[in-house]
Design a protein around this motif. Structure first.
Motif, PDB file in Angstrom:
ATOM      1  N   TYR A 174       0.809  -1.221   0.000  1.00 49.19           N
ATOM      2  CA  TYR A 174       0.000   0.000   0.000  1.00 49.19           C
ATOM      3  C   TYR A 174       0.841   1.270   0.000  1.00 49.19           C
ATOM      4  N   THR A 199       3.161   4.143   2.608  1.00 51.92           N
ATOM      5  CA  THR A 199       2.859   5.004   3.748  1.00 51.92           C
ATOM      6  C   THR A 199       3.771   6.217   3.631  1.00 51.92           C
ATOM      7  N   TYR A 239       0.425  12.169   0.345  1.00 52.81           N
ATOM      8  CA  TYR A 239      -0.005  10.766   0.391  1.00 52.81           C
ATOM      9  C   TYR A 239      -1.529  10.676   0.330  1.00 52.81           C
ATOM     10  N   TYR A 240      -2.187  11.482   1.165  1.00 54.62           N
ATOM     11  CA  TYR A 240      -3.654  11.468   1.230  1.00 54.62           C
ATOM     12  C   TYR A 240      -4.229  11.928  -0.113  1.00 54.62           C
ATOM     13  N   ILE A 298      -4.090   9.034  -2.511  1.00 54.48           N
ATOM     14  CA  ILE A 298      -5.165   8.064  -2.225  1.00 54.48           C
ATOM     15  C   ILE A 298      -6.485   8.570  -2.794  1.00 54.48           C
ATOM     16  N   LEU A 324      -6.292  12.651   9.903  1.00 56.02           N
ATOM     17  CA  LEU A 324      -5.356  11.575   9.541  1.00 56.02           C
ATOM     18  C   LEU A 324      -4.012  11.775  10.246  1.00 56.02           C
ATOM     19  N   LEU A 333       4.708   1.028   8.717  1.00 52.79           N
ATOM     20  CA  LEU A 333       4.550   0.229   7.491  1.00 52.79           C
ATOM     21  C   LEU A 333       5.776   0.343   6.588  1.00 52.79           C
ATOM     22  N   ALA A 376      -1.029  -8.592   0.336  1.00 51.51           N
ATOM     23  CA  ALA A 376      -2.408  -8.661   0.830  1.00 51.51           C
ATOM     24  C   ALA A 376      -3.003  -9.920   0.189  1.00 51.51           C
ATOM     25  N   MET A 398     -11.081  -3.629  -6.604  1.00 49.28           N
ATOM     26  CA  MET A 398     -10.735  -2.309  -6.062  1.00 49.28           C
ATOM     27  C   MET A 398      -9.413  -2.278  -5.306  1.00 49.28           C
ATOM     28  N   TYR A 403     -13.895 -10.687  -3.236  1.00 54.55           N
ATOM     29  CA  TYR A 403     -13.270 -10.254  -1.973  1.00 54.55           C
ATOM     30  C   TYR A 403     -13.943 -10.840  -0.726  1.00 54.55           C
ATOM     31  N   ARG A 450     -15.121   7.164   4.921  1.00 51.73           N
ATOM     32  CA  ARG A 450     -16.223   8.054   5.316  1.00 51.73           C
ATOM     33  C   ARG A 450     -16.763   8.765   4.082  1.00 51.73           C
ATOM     34  N   TRP A 489     -20.739   1.294   2.734  1.00 51.45           N
ATOM     35  CA  TRP A 489     -19.608   0.363   2.800  1.00 51.45           C
ATOM     36  C   TRP A 489     -20.079  -0.946   3.431  1.00 51.45           C
ATOM     37  N   HIS A 520       0.297  -1.537  10.824  1.00 52.35           N
ATOM     38  CA  HIS A 520       0.173  -0.206  10.233  1.00 52.35           C
ATOM     39  C   HIS A 520      -1.048   0.448  10.837  1.00 52.35           C
ATOM     40  N   GLU A 541      -4.204   0.841  10.143  1.00 52.47           N
ATOM     41  CA  GLU A 541      -5.510   0.177  10.274  1.00 52.47           C
ATOM     42  C   GLU A 541      -5.509  -0.849  11.424  1.00 52.47           C
TER      43      GLU A 541
END
Ligand SMILES: CC1=C(CCC(=O)O)c2cc3nc(cc4[nH]c(cc5[nH]c(cc1n2)c(C)c5CCC(=O)O)c(CCC(=O)O)c4C)C(CCC(=O)O)=C3C
Ligand SMILES: [Fe+2]
Length: 315
Positions: A13, A15, A25-26, A29, A43, A57, A117, A123, A200, A229, A234, A265, A267
């Motif tokens: 992913y 970081t 970074y944000y 994403i 964040l 991470l 992962a 996605m 998934y 959010r 979701w 990390h 999450e």
């Protein structure tokens, strides 16, 4: 005997590496849309809360890639294929495209791509593969991809070992092993993936069932975590709601097994270790989490075997 060099693009992913990189970074994403000041602050605070401005991470991915390099060298010793690992990150440097470009500059013509992962979604893993494929096609590198490895026996064993180890700790603390509810969790995705026939959710349930069977766990549930959010719905139930429901059912001991992740990390260290633990405490429940896989040899062999299986087609 001449050896063939095979590139291994190990994708993860990504970081930030420092607090001043969080905004870029944000923004990446969010596909180029900068976050609002409130979103950025929120964040930043989560990163500050986990280990005070370090981004675990980054080092964890480095360790995993180094361990996979060693594992592949050992597994391929004596064969005429030599594996060379490169990093390709989704949202930070070196980006996926940078990794493919580096392979090209090193004279690599054949490569395998694999993501840190285990479960495929269009996605998540689908996005990594699409970007690597496009860059490889541009540079004329022949590339194959591992799409998922969610039922690899060594992966299941690695997770089951961690579940059993934590259940032992509950036992030492006085809980009965069969009174502990095991909650398997993974990163939520927008609900619309279900209409798309995405594998998934099914893959996650398969991993959960296999790990439970291997660890001899009968009382378990699957729940989602870390939902975005945004306006669209979701996948749920979210772990915080699941904890509230279980509390009403008089469950007191919870072991969370975040099988969708392989590393420590945000999450895991924030969403579970801080947020979920806080709610559990308010509800008078005991919540523990299994250790992340990191560079567990069983996990490294899972990755190594998947890579070598694809490379065998070129031998
Ligand atoms: C499926 C999935 C995985 C697991 C598979 C995989 O590993 O690929 C994963 C892992 C991770 N997600 C991570 C971080 C973030 N994800 C975000 C946002 C999002 N994640 C999404 C999905 C996933 N994410 C989605 C659909 C979004 C919405 C935006 C979009 O459509 O893309 C945001 C934005 C803010 C927020 O929403 O929290 C952050 C900061 C970190 C690194 C943490 C660290 O730096 O320690 C990791 C390992
Ligand atoms: Fe994410």
């Amino acid at each position: 005997m001449s050896t063939t060099k095979i590139g291994v693009l190990v994708m993860s992913y990504g970081t930030p590496e420092s607090m001043d990189q969080v905004e870029a970074y944000y923004t990446h994403i969010r596909r180029g849309h900068p976050p609002t000041p409130e979103q950025l602050q929120e964040l930043t605070e989560r990163y500050e809360a986990i280990v005070g401005g370090v981004f675990p991470l980054r080092a964890n991915t480095d360790k995993q890639v180094a361990a996979l390099q060693e594992t592949l060298a050992r597994m391929s010793a004596g064969s005429d294929q030599q594996f060379i690992c490169y990093q390709g990150l989704k949202h930070a440097r070196p980006f996926i495209e940078d990794g493919v470009e580096q392979m090209f500059r090193d004279g690599i013509h054949q490569a395998i791509g694999i993501v840190l992962a285990p479960h495929y979604s269009v996605m998540s893993i689908g996005g990594y593969i699409k970007r690597a494929e496009a860059k490889a096609a541009e540079l004329g590198i022949k590339m194959s991809f591992v799409h998922s490895y969610h039922l690899h026996p060594k992966l299941i064993q690695a997770f089951a070992n961690r579940v059993s180890a934590k259940l032992e700790q509950f036992k030492e603390a006085g809980a009965k092993r069969d009174q502990v509810k095991v909650l398997f969790s993974a990163h939520s995705l927008p609900e619309r993936i279900l209409q798309m026939g995405d594998p998934y959710q099914d893959q996650l349930l398969e991993t959960a069932g296999a790990v439970a069977a291997e660890a001899g766990v009968k009382d378990w549930q699957f729940t989602w975590q870390s939902a975005g959010r945004t306006a669209d719905p979701w996948l749920g139930p979210d772990i915080l709601d699941t904890l509230r429901t279980l509390s009403q059912e008089q469950v007191e001991d919870i072991l969370v097994a975040p099988i969708g992740f392989v590393s420590d990390h945000l999450e895991v260290l924030y969403d579970l270790d801080i947020e979920a633990k806080t709610i559990a405490k308010e509800l008078d429940m005991r919540l523990e989490r299994i250790d992340s896989l990191g560079n567990d040899p069983l996990y490294m062999e899972t990755l190594g075997e998947c890579v070598m299986k694809l490379a065998a087609d070129w031998a």
